[in-house]
Design a protein around this motif. Structure first.
Motif, short mmCIF file in Angstrom:
data_model
loop_
_atom_site.label_atom_id
_atom_site.label_comp_id
_atom_site.label_asym_id
_atom_site.label_seq_id
_atom_site.Cartn_x
_atom_site.Cartn_y
_atom_site.Cartn_z
N VAL A 1 0.86 -1.18 0.00
CA VAL A 1 0.00 0.00 0.00
C VAL A 1 0.89 1.23 0.00
CG1 VAL A 1 -1.76 1.31 1.23
CG2 VAL A 1 -1.83 -1.19 1.26
N PHE A 2 0.66 2.13 -0.96
CA PHE A 2 1.38 3.40 -1.02
C PHE A 2 0.48 4.46 -0.37
CE2 PHE A 2 2.95 0.77 -4.44
CZ PHE A 2 4.33 0.94 -4.38
N HIS A 3 0.80 4.79 0.87
CA HIS A 3 -0.09 5.64 1.66
C HIS A 3 0.00 7.11 1.25
CE1 HIS A 3 -1.21 2.50 4.55
NE2 HIS A 3 0.02 2.07 4.40
N MET A 4 -1.14 7.79 1.29
CA MET A 4 -1.18 9.21 0.96
C MET A 4 -0.47 10.03 2.04
SD MET A 4 -4.48 11.59 0.05
CE MET A 4 -5.12 11.68 1.72
N ILE A 5 -0.66 9.64 3.30
CA ILE A 5 0.06 10.26 4.41
C ILE A 5 0.75 9.15 5.20
CG2 ILE A 5 -1.50 12.24 4.58
CD1 ILE A 5 -2.84 10.89 6.95
N PRO A 6 1.83 9.45 5.92
CA PRO A 6 2.56 8.40 6.65
C PRO A 6 1.66 7.65 7.63
CG PRO A 6 3.85 10.42 6.55
CD PRO A 6 2.50 10.77 6.03
N GLU A 7 1.95 6.37 7.81
CA GLU A 7 1.14 5.53 8.70
C GLU A 7 1.16 6.01 10.14
OE1 GLU A 7 0.62 1.13 7.83
OE2 GLU A 7 2.65 1.50 7.07
N THR A 8 2.24 6.69 10.54
CA THR A 8 2.28 7.26 11.89
C THR A 8 1.09 8.17 12.13
OG1 THR A 8 4.71 7.18 11.88
CG2 THR A 8 3.67 8.64 13.50
N LEU A 9 0.63 8.82 11.06
CA LEU A 9 -0.57 9.66 11.14
C LEU A 9 -1.83 8.87 10.90
CD1 LEU A 9 0.71 12.80 9.20
CD2 LEU A 9 0.19 12.70 11.64
N SER A 10 -1.87 8.13 9.77
CA SER A 10 -3.12 7.50 9.34
C SER A 10 -3.58 6.40 10.28
CB SER A 10 -2.97 6.95 7.92
OG SER A 10 -1.98 5.94 7.87
N THR A 11 -2.66 5.72 10.94
CA THR A 11 -3.06 4.65 11.88
C THR A 11 -2.79 5.02 13.33
OG1 THR A 11 -0.91 3.50 11.81
CG2 THR A 11 -2.50 2.93 10.11
N GLY A 12 -2.23 6.22 13.54
CA GLY A 12 -1.86 6.60 14.90
C GLY A 12 -2.41 7.94 15.32
N LEU A 13 -1.65 9.01 15.07
CA LEU A 13 -1.94 10.30 15.66
C LEU A 13 -3.26 10.92 15.23
CD1 LEU A 13 1.62 11.94 15.50
CD2 LEU A 13 0.51 10.83 17.45
N THR A 14 -3.72 10.62 14.01
CA THR A 14 -5.00 11.19 13.56
C THR A 14 -6.09 10.14 13.38
OG1 THR A 14 -4.42 11.04 11.20
CG2 THR A 14 -3.80 13.06 12.37
N SER A 15 -5.75 8.87 13.53
CA SER A 15 -6.75 7.80 13.38
C SER A 15 -7.73 7.84 14.54
CB SER A 15 -6.04 6.44 13.33
OG SER A 15 -6.98 5.39 13.20
N LEU A 16 -9.00 7.58 14.26
CA LEU A 16 -10.04 7.61 15.29
C LEU A 16 -10.04 6.28 16.05
CD1 LEU A 16 -12.84 9.32 13.18
CD2 LEU A 16 -11.16 10.40 14.68
N ASN A 17 -8.94 6.05 16.75
CA ASN A 17 -8.72 4.77 17.41
C ASN A 17 -9.60 4.58 18.64
OD1 ASN A 17 -6.74 4.11 15.54
ND2 ASN A 17 -5.08 4.95 16.76
N ASP A 18 -9.86 3.34 18.95
CA ASP A 18 -10.71 2.96 20.08
C ASP A 18 -10.16 3.55 21.38
OD1 ASP A 18 -12.64 1.73 21.56
OD2 ASP A 18 -11.70 -0.24 21.56
N GLY A 19 -11.03 4.29 22.08
CA GLY A 19 -10.66 4.82 23.39
C GLY A 19 -9.79 6.05 23.38
N GLU A 20 -9.57 6.66 22.22
CA GLU A 20 -8.70 7.84 22.12
C GLU A 20 -9.52 9.10 21.81
OE1 GLU A 20 -5.52 7.92 22.68
OE2 GLU A 20 -5.03 5.78 22.75
N ASP A 21 -9.17 10.20 22.46
CA ASP A 21 -9.78 11.49 22.13
C ASP A 21 -9.14 11.99 20.84
OD1 ASP A 21 -11.18 11.29 24.46
OD2 ASP A 21 -9.96 12.74 25.57
#
Length: 313
Positions: free
Chosen positions: A121-141
């Motif tokens: 997968v060639f991500h549009m933005i780095p995975e650190t953002l897409s799966t971490g800092l900006t992802s609407l992850n379970d239990g995170e504000d």
């Protein structure tokens, strides 16, 4: 096949995918500037204010593929008087961290999309953002852009708004685990019953989604199902294919996102803000669509694309 040969085959496939990206004008790799910016980012601490609403108390949930780690939307509904319902769709607010004109933003603007190939997968933005800092992850504000839609008992849109908000994902759900319960063919996933009010909220979401779909179809929308086959690799060889088909959970998100996209398009237009849209004035091979529909017992008059509904013969 031994591991060494398998590794060579995988590397060949990766090179082919990367070359295809370059040939089509995409940027396959993140630059040193992007990586430098990324190293300096920290988790955003957006606080509620006059322009940012605090909606963290609602029973938000994400519904996505089993393997998804980049959670970009949440949904919830509020029931009103009579049969009226307000749908809220929260979209990850990447702009809260990625500022316009910076290297990360420039890379995303160039590619405009993540490109999915079987091998990479060639991500549009780095995975650190897409799966971490900006992802609407379970239990995170998280910061989000919320599309709010008031829907009447007949499925008609009665009002809408778009605004920034703080949200918290209460349950990470997957299509294939949720669908059997919605379709009355299996128990509710454990996380659904564990979150207060979520079971009833999801039932309402499903009901409203089907109401929106019925109204679209009554106005001439075509409901076409495509079959997606995903390869399963064993080493460097394709071992089998998994077939992804529609189900009630997928349709729920599809119906809400179609409605949300329409609201955002009107929101931008009302503020005279330029946007790019794909407009299909007439489906390709309309004659073939008419022929297939006729074979299934459906007719349309006149024999050209219009907004009028299909009628059974």
């Amino acid at each position: 096949m031994d591991k060494k040969r398998s590794g060579r085959h995988l590397e060949i496939l990766r090179r082919i995918a990367r070359r295809a990206m370059i040939e089509r004008g995409f940027l396959p790799d993140f630059s040193a500037r992007v990586n430098g910016e990324l190293a300096g980012l920290k988790e955003d601490r957006v606080h509620s204010s006059d322009s940012v609403r605090d909606l963290r108390d609602l029973p938000w949930c994400s519904i996505d593929n089993d393997e998804s780690r980049d959670l970009d939307q949440l949904t919830v509904v509020r029931e009103g008087s009579k049969d009226a319902v307000t749908i809220l769709v929260a979209i990850a607010d990447v702009d809260a961290l990625v500022r316009q004109g910076r290297a990360i933003d420039d890379h995303a603007c160039h590619n405009t999309t993540s490109v999915y190939t079987p091998i990479r997968v060639f991500h549009m933005i780095p995975e650190t953002l897409s799966t971490g800092l900006t992802s609407l992850n379970d239990g995170e504000d998280r910061a989000a852009v919320v599309v709010e839609m008031a829907v009447g008992g007949d499925g008609a849109l009665e009002g809408s708004d778009v605004y920034r908000a703080l949200v918290r994902n209460r349950a990470k759900l997957a299509y294939n685990a949720l669908a059997p319960w919605l379709e009355g063919q299996g128990p509710a996933p454990g996380v659904v019953t564990a979150v207060k009010g979520l079971e009833e909220n999801l039932r309402t979401q499903d009901r409203v989604a089907r109401m929106l779909r019925s109204r679209r179809q009554a106005h001439g929308a075509l409901n076409l199902e495509t079959v997606e086959a995903n390869p399963v690799f064993d080493g460097g060889r394709v071992k089998s294919y998994t077939i992804e088909r529609k189900n009630r959970a997928k349709e729920l998100i599809e119906d809400f996102m179609i409605a949300a996209n329409s609201v955002v398009a009107r929101y931008l237009e009302s503020r005279r803000f330029p946007s790019i849209r794909r407009v299909v004035h007439a489906p390709k091979r309309w004659d073939r669509i008419i022929g297939v529909a006729s074979e299934k017992g459906w007719t349309r008059s006149p024999a050209s694309p219009t907004r009028r509904p299909w009628k059974g013969s």
